[in-house]
Design an enzyme around this catalytic site. Structure first.
Site, PDB file in Angstrom:
ATOM      1  CB  VAL A   1      -0.951   0.003   1.217  1.00 55.13           C
ATOM      2  CG1 VAL A   1      -1.750   1.303   1.264  1.00 55.13           C
ATOM      3  CG2 VAL A   1      -1.895  -1.186   1.141  1.00 55.13           C
ATOM      4  CE1 TYR A   2       5.207   5.648   2.930  1.00 58.30           C
ATOM      5  CE2 TYR A   2       6.985   4.240   2.155  1.00 58.30           C
ATOM      6  CZ  TYR A   2       6.545   5.453   2.627  1.00 58.30           C
ATOM      7  OH  TYR A   2       7.439   6.484   2.802  1.00 58.30           O
ATOM      8  CB  SER A   3       5.502   0.591  -2.562  1.00 54.10           C
ATOM      9  OG  SER A   3       4.621  -0.492  -2.787  1.00 54.10           O
TER      10      SER A   3
ATOM     11  CB  THR B   1       0.311   5.821  -1.442  1.00 54.20           C
ATOM     12  OG1 THR B   1       1.428   5.602  -0.565  1.00 54.20           O
ATOM     13  CG2 THR B   1      -0.880   5.002  -0.983  1.00 54.20           C
TER      14      THR B   1
END
Length: 244
Positions: A149-151, A153
């Site tokens: 998810v972080y990557s 975004t």
């Protein structure tokens, strides 16, 4: 000083890379709007700046909330420099990712910089100058388990950098991204632990964690006229991890 008379807004600048960036911008003469959720930490960042003779003020903001975001934009006013740094850093395997933190990540890491930029860029365009610096991560280009998810975004933020450069740079507003590698910040250490962070650091060509100041120096460069011919670029400040 090269930024005298300039106003800079740095989101998430109560700690880590962004706090160092705020200090560098203020030391160069900018009036810095420090923003974050913690009033106590915000006051500490402002104090370190004003104790050195700089100009800074704190505006509390939870960028996952659009009303709070719009309040921040109104309080900041017409800025010359915008550093979109604030982000959350959920870690989970894809099959274990919960919907709440997924949605929170999209709200903070993508929606917030999108609408904050939309609110502040028109004044830069009208003035014919300005610099927007987005903060991404090497994980936007390197697959890392548990950071789906972080990557994602941050990859979206890099895409927005290119689009915003195409939209705003003809009017004199530069838009760039810094993509840090593993950095010794509270957020990284809380998510990965010392051992995990060191393991990632060993995969870089320099074999160590960055200091927040090292990344802040790159952001500062892009924010100033020293980078006057750079726009639409993503600068990898990752000790060569994405190069080899």
């Amino acid at each position: 000083m090269e930024l005298t008379g300039k106003i800079a807004l740095v989101t998430g600048s109560t700690a880590g890379i962004a706090a160092e960036t705020a200090r560098l911008l203020a030391a160069a003469g900018a009036e810095v709007v420090v923003s974050g959720r913690s009033a106590e930490r915000g006051a500490a960042t402002v104090r370190t700046i004003t104790d050195q003779g700089g100009l800074a003020r704190f505006v509390a903001a939870d960028l996952s909330d659009l009303d709070s975001l719009h309040h921040l934009a109104a309080e900041a006013g017409a800025v010359d420099i915008l550093v979109n740094n604030a982000a959350i850093f959920p870690g989970a395997p894809t099959v274990a990712q919960d919907v709440a933190s997924f949605d929170a990540s999209l709200a903070t890491n993508i929606r917030a910089p999108y609408f904050l930029t939309a609110a502040l860029a028109p004044a830069m365009v009208a003035k014919g100058s300005g610099s927007i610096v987005n903060v991404s991560t090497m994980a936007a280009k390197v697959g890392m388990p548990g950071l789906s998810v972080y990557s994602a975004t941050k990859a979206a933020l890099e895409s927005l950098t290119r689009t915003w450069a195409a939209e705003f740079s003809p009017a004199g507003v530069r838009v760039n991204t810094v993509a840090p590698g593993p950095t010794r910040t509270e957020m990284v250490l809380a998510a990965m632990g010392e051992e995990g962070a060191q393991q990632v650091a060993k995969t870089t060509l320099l074999g160590r964690l960055a200091t927040p100041r090292e990344i802040a120096e790159v952001i500062f460069f892009l924010a100033t006229d020293r980078a006057g011919y750079l726009t639409g670029a993503t600068i990898a400040a990752d000790a060569g991890r994405t190069a080899a």
